[in-house]
Motif scaffolding. Structure first.
Motif, PDB file in Angstrom:
ATOM      1  N   GLN A  77       0.834  -1.216   0.000  1.00 56.12           N
ATOM      2  CA  GLN A  77       0.000   0.000   0.000  1.00 56.12           C
ATOM      3  C   GLN A  77       0.865   1.260   0.000  1.00 56.12           C
ATOM      4  O   GLN A  77       0.565   2.229  -0.683  1.00 56.12           O
ATOM      5  N   ASN A  78       1.946   1.205   0.788  1.00 56.38           N
ATOM      6  CA  ASN A  78       2.865   2.354   0.807  1.00 56.38           C
ATOM      7  C   ASN A  78       3.492   2.576  -0.562  1.00 56.38           C
ATOM      8  O   ASN A  78       3.701   3.703  -0.989  1.00 56.38           O
ATOM      9  N   LYS A  98       1.007   4.337  -2.630  1.00 54.52           N
ATOM     10  CA  LYS A  98       0.917   5.752  -2.252  1.00 54.52           C
ATOM     11  C   LYS A  98       2.098   6.548  -2.810  1.00 54.52           C
ATOM     12  O   LYS A  98       1.916   7.655  -3.330  1.00 54.52           O
ATOM     13  N   SER A  99       3.289   5.988  -2.697  1.00 50.18           N
ATOM     14  CA  SER A  99       4.440   6.777  -3.169  1.00 50.18           C
ATOM     15  C   SER A  99       4.468   6.834  -4.698  1.00 50.18           C
ATOM     16  O   SER A  99       4.855   7.843  -5.285  1.00 50.18           O
ATOM     17  N   ALA A 106       2.051   9.652  -5.676  1.00 47.84           N
ATOM     18  CA  ALA A 106       2.077  10.853  -4.822  1.00 47.84           C
ATOM     19  C   ALA A 106       1.768  12.118  -5.621  1.00 47.84           C
ATOM     20  O   ALA A 106       1.048  12.996  -5.160  1.00 47.84           O
ATOM     21  N   LYS A 109      -2.001  12.680  -6.313  1.00 47.16           N
ATOM     22  CA  LYS A 109      -2.865  12.572  -5.139  1.00 47.16           C
ATOM     23  C   LYS A 109      -4.032  13.571  -5.198  1.00 47.16           C
ATOM     24  O   LYS A 109      -3.859  14.714  -5.610  1.00 47.16           O
ATOM     25  N   PHE A 162      -6.235   6.957   1.006  1.00 46.97           N
ATOM     26  CA  PHE A 162      -5.447   7.628  -0.033  1.00 46.97           C
ATOM     27  C   PHE A 162      -6.221   7.541  -1.351  1.00 46.97           C
ATOM     28  O   PHE A 162      -6.844   6.515  -1.648  1.00 46.97           O
ATOM     29  N   VAL A 217      -7.132   3.766  -2.053  1.00 46.04           N
ATOM     30  CA  VAL A 217      -6.647   2.826  -1.035  1.00 46.04           C
ATOM     31  C   VAL A 217      -7.569   2.924   0.177  1.00 46.04           C
ATOM     32  O   VAL A 217      -7.829   4.022   0.679  1.00 46.04           O
TER      33      VAL A 217
END
Ligand code: MG
Length: 316
Positions: free
Chosen positions: A13-14, A17-18, A21, A24, A34, A45
């Motif tokens: 998941q991270n 997200k990155s 980014a 977003k 997210f 997410v």
């Protein structure tokens, strides 16, 4: 609409997200931790660890993070006769209001790199098509030179010509051709968006020369970056007449500059980067000197060293 849900670990998941980014968006829905909006896919997410990819680009993006099985019947392409790489375009894309961009001159030793962006709103598509605007590879230079002024009169556009001096200067500073192209495309698109405002195209389509991530990495230090509704595809001039028109304007400005340079050089400059170019470069070098040759060429091309060898031979 393709809809793919993956169950991902905290680490994955991270990673999601990155990765997104820069795309977003704020989404204050329950359970959403997210959200990101790409031109052709929305990524969400959830606190449960579920990650949803929604839109025509869902399969492409989801497959970066997990194994995806999609019902192929719901992901048909806009035009099955053309095989292209890049974003999957929305249904009926060819009839939408699109800002397209394309470049030329990057493979030619002599002459500039030119980039053009053209906005063709849906109500002008028919008119532009009637002019005979289509894939520039199917048109002759003479026809394109005739067509260009009409396209320019009808459509909001921007043409950027990066002349050899400037090209050699920034190339010498370490800018790759990819970076140079990305900067010019971004700039041309920005110009047209400014001229069109407050009207906005449905989509922007860039004739793909680099993957989306690479493209945006090239221009990450630019002050203003055009991101909204940007799609990338190879063979884009076959997918929307706006890119075909952009391609013609880019070619037009390349040919116009080549004509000026040919006059200065006293010879009809050869296009491309073949052995004929090496010979011509050597002749120009002998006649007008190294500095002059540099001022009309892309100096870092291998043609320069080949011409140098020919010059040294001549001089014995
Ligand atoms: Mg192109």
């Amino acid at each position: 609409m393709t809809n793919i849900v993956l169950q991902l670990s905290a680490e994955q998941q991270n990673n999601v997200k990155s990765s997104y980014a820069s795309f977003k968006v704020e989404r204050k829905a329950p359970g959403v931790v997210f959200a990101a909006k790409l031109p052709d896919v929305a990524v969400t997410v959830y606190s449960s660890g579920k990650v949803m990819f929604q839109g025509v680009g869902a399969e492409r993006e989801a497959s970066k993070f997990g194994e995806v099985t999609v019902n192929k019947s719901i992901t048909k392409t806009t035009n099955p006769t053309i095989s292209t790489k890049g974003d999957r375009l929305p249904e009926n894309f060819a009839a939408m209001s699109v800002l397209g961009s394309d470049e030329t001159g990057t493979g030619d030793y002599f002459g500039p790199v030119t980039v053009a962006a053209v906005y063709v709103p849906s109500n002008k598509i028919k008119l532009i098509e009637e002019l005979g605007v289509k894939d520039s590879k199917m048109l002759t230079d003479t026809i394109m030179i005739e067509m260009a002024p009409t396209i320019m009169a009808i459509c909001t556009h921007s043409i950027l010509t990066l002349r050899n001096d400037k090209y050699n200067e920034i190339q010498g500073k370490g800018y790759s051709q990819g970076k140079i192209k990305a900067m010019l495309h971004n700039q041309a698109l920005k110009h047209v968006l400014e001229k069109c405002a407050p009207e906005k195209p449905d989509y922007i389509l860039i004739d793909q020369f680099a993957e989306r991530d690479t493209y945006y990495k090239h221009i990450q230090k630019q002050k203003e970056i055009v991101r909204e509704n940007v799609l990338f595809s190879t063979k884009a001039e076959q997918l929307h007449v706006a890119v075909a028109a952009a391609s013609i304007l880019a070619r037009y400005s390349f040919l116009t500059e080549m004509e000026k340079l040919s006059k200065r050089a006293g010879v009809n400059l050869q296009k491309g980067a073949s052995g004929l170019v090496d010979k011509m470069a050597a002749q120009i070098w002998v006649k007008h000197g190294e500095e002059f040759l540099r001022s009309i060429s892309k100096w870092h091309f291998a043609n320069t060293e080949k011409a140098r060898v020919l010059v040294n031979k001549k001089r014995g």
